[in-house]
Design an enzyme around this catalytic site. Structure first.
Site, mmCIF file in Angstrom:
data_model
loop_
_atom_site.group_PDB
_atom_site.id
_atom_site.type_symbol
_atom_site.label_atom_id
_atom_site.label_comp_id
_atom_site.label_asym_id
_atom_site.label_seq_id
_atom_site.Cartn_x
_atom_site.Cartn_y
_atom_site.Cartn_z
ATOM 1 N N SER A 66 23.284 -17.566 35.187
ATOM 2 C CA SER A 66 23.086 -16.487 34.274
ATOM 3 C C SER A 66 24.107 -16.202 33.233
ATOM 4 C CB SER A 66 22.818 -15.226 35.175
ATOM 5 O OG SER A 66 22.499 -14.062 34.304
ATOM 6 N N ASP A 280 21.158 -13.260 27.523
ATOM 7 C CA ASP A 280 22.208 -13.831 28.325
ATOM 8 C C ASP A 280 21.719 -15.343 28.463
ATOM 9 O OD1 ASP A 280 20.346 -13.414 30.144
ATOM 10 O OD2 ASP A 280 21.659 -13.122 31.535
ATOM 11 N N ASN A 376 23.250 -3.147 31.163
ATOM 12 C CA ASN A 376 23.395 -4.559 30.666
ATOM 13 C C ASN A 376 22.226 -5.067 30.198
ATOM 14 O OD1 ASN A 376 21.809 -5.542 32.521
ATOM 15 N ND2 ASN A 376 23.772 -5.667 33.973
ATOM 16 N N GLY A 498 28.866 -8.095 43.224
ATOM 17 C CA GLY A 498 28.056 -8.930 44.307
ATOM 18 C C GLY A 498 27.899 -10.333 43.617
#
Ligand code: NG1
Ligand code: ZN
Length: 527
Positions: A66, A280, A376, A498
């Site tokens: 990502s 992204d 985000n 995470g």
């Protein structure tokens, strides 16, 4: 099926090179690419088992890290309805990846037994990857994992994460959702987008052009494919296309733009107020930004998209005179001003859940129309079957319901999709006759700041109340509250990431300076 094959494959081709414990986190497994071959192979094995467990439904495997830097890679599994892997299987995945090569065969046998999996039944796995240079090698490892257990594997090559989710759902719904091919995906989105434009390219303050920052990732390539297939319905200039020396997410892309609150590298000189979009590396997140007449950078993040979409959908539902339950789902990272705006101005029900799309998606399914976005820029909208049927009926008589019906096709309901979300935003702005100035003036964001703090063991921090309150280590929450109480409109929280080995600090307050100080003070408490 001889489980010996699994062991042989593993030992010969995908030996476990590191004994470091790794965990299936918010977005699957992430790490340095050179240590991931055995992880990938085992995830191929697991996806095959999961498919058999789910009666032969297609399971997706996406290879990507990502928004993380180029040397990293990762893998996540997609469940039959396009959701993230069920939480109960996350620990199965973690255990499988951490056993030694010697214990692998027995361990796989145990998973089969514990879950009463019929190992002779059919199994289907779809695999996609981002454009990192190590992704093809890792994709082969996943495919070999499937083959070792005699499953069927279909490789899609370089695709965005949301495209892979789309393919999985399309295949599992016998193509009612769409065709499980790259063309099927473009076709569905472009058709809806162009019908929604209905030939009206400019409207009021809305100008028909955007700059698209592809983060040197797959989003750039796929956007170029979109442009080829669109009827000039939107003028898109793509920067950070991923050809040349630029590295994925390096000084560009949605995470960089959002976290550092500055434009990406290679920005052309554009008129003030030109709409710019950053996605992204795997194109499941999107943020908008622009510069004003003073040359100041202005961000329109996931919260802005959520409020824009929620307001617009509410308006269409009201005008269609249909009775549907709408709701918006956020996380603790949502700007306080956005929540106030939704609650007080839009009068839209809002809920807050822990970070990670699976939590948001799950909560959104409780509504007839559930809008969810992380600050985000990761998010989408889900429609219940009841909502779809109601809208379809109303569309026979109401133009607003017809618009809603087309919007359902434009939205990739399976997961947050940067390109689909962008086309949605473009549609709404176009219909409203809005430019970015109109959009940003709906409310004033509170200044906010995120910090990453390196600690020995991030898991000593435990939180509750959708991560807004820290319950461990004892006393930390009181200290945070004491600090926060010194700041006007102050809010701060901490949680272990995470996806990275860090603790995240979030702070917002009335002024930029206060926000910086608050973030710093809370950061010190964590260290
Ligand atoms: P972690 O590292 O758990 O904060 C980050 C994002 C999530 C989500 C995941 C998966 C923030 C604060 N956190 O998770 O929202 O997108 O990555 O990519 O942005
Ligand atoms: Zn992503």
């Amino acid at each position: 099926i001889n489980l010996r094959t699994v062991y042989a494959f593993a030992r010969e081709m995908y030996p476990k090179l590191s004994t470091e414990y790794i965990q299936y986190g918010t977005a699957g497994f992430r790490g340095k690419a050179e240590f991931l071959d055995s992880v990938m192979f085992r995830m191929g094995v697991l996806a095959t088992l999961r498919s058999r467990f789910r009666g032969g439904a297609v399971i997706g495997v996406m290879i990507t890290a990502s928004h993380n830097p180029e040397p990293d890679n990762g893998v996540k599994l997609v469940d039959p309805k396009g959701e993230m892997l069920d939480a109960s299987w996350e620990s199965i995945a973690t255990d499988l990846v951490n056993v030694s090569d010697q214990d692998l065969e027995q361990h796989v046998a145990k998973i089969i037994k514990d879950n009463s999996i019929d190992i002779t039944s059919s199994s289907h796995v779809f695999v996609g990857m981002d454009n990192r240079y190590h992704s093809p090698r890792l994709l082969k490892a996943v495919a070999d994992g499937v083959i070792a257990l005699k499953g069927n594997v279909r490789e899609f090559g370089i695709v965005t994460t949301p495209m892979l989710h789309f393919f999985v759902v399309a295949a599992n719904t016998k193509e009612t959702y769409g065709k499980p091919t790259e063309e099927g995906y473009y076709e569905k989105l472009i058709k809806a987008f162009e019908l929604l434009r209905n030939g009206q390219l400019e409207n009021g303050n809305y100008k028909n052009n955007v700059v698209f920052d592809g983060a040197n990732g797959v989003g750039a390539r796929k956007m170029l494919q979109f442009i080829k297939r669109m009827n000039k319905s939107l003028n898109i200039s793509v920067i950070n296309q991923g050809i040349g020396p630029g590295k994925i997410n390096d000084e560009c892309g949605a995470d960089y733009v959002k976290v550092l609150q500055r434009p990406p590298i290679s920005m052309p000189v554009v008129e003030p107020f030109t709409r710019c979009v950053s996605v992204d590396g795997d194109a499941d997140r999107v943020v908008y930004f622009f510069t004003n007449e003073k040359g100041e950078f202005q961000l329109l993040d996931g919260d802005r998209i959520a409020t824009l979409v929620a307001g617009y959908l509410m308006d269409l539902v009201t005008r269609s005179e249909i009775d549907l339950r709408l709701g918006l789902v956020q996380t603790a990272y949502a700007n306080g001003a956005s929540t106030d705006y939704i609650v007080n101005e839009l009068k839209f029900p809002v809920s807050c859940v822990p970070t990670g799309v699976k939590h948001l998606h799950h909560k959104a399914l409780e509504y007839d129309i559930g809008v969810y976005f992380e600050a985000n820029g990761h998010g989408t909208i889900v429609f219940s079957d009841h909502a779809k049927a109601t809208i379809a009926t109303a569309s026979e008589t109401k133009a607003s319901a017809k618009t809603l019906l087309l919007l359902i096709d434009l939205i990739n309901e399976t997961v947050g999709d940067a390109i689909s979300d962008m086309l949605l935003v473009e549609t709404i702005l176009n219909h409203k006759g809005w430019d970015v100035k109109d959009w940003i003036s709906t409310y004033n964001d509170l200044p906010n700041r995120q910090l990453k703090i390196k600690v020995q063991d991030r898991n000593v921090i435990e939180t509750t109340n959708a991560e807004r309150v820290c319950v461990k280590p004892e006393g930390l929450q009181t200290e945070i509250e004491n600090v926060v109480s010194n700041y006007k409109r102050g809010r701060a929280f901490v949680r272990p990431s995470g996806t990275e080995d860090i603790v995240r600090v979030y702070a917002e307050a009335a002024t930029k300076e206060d926000t910086e100080n608050l973030a710093y003070e809370v950061g010190v408490l964590v260290q």
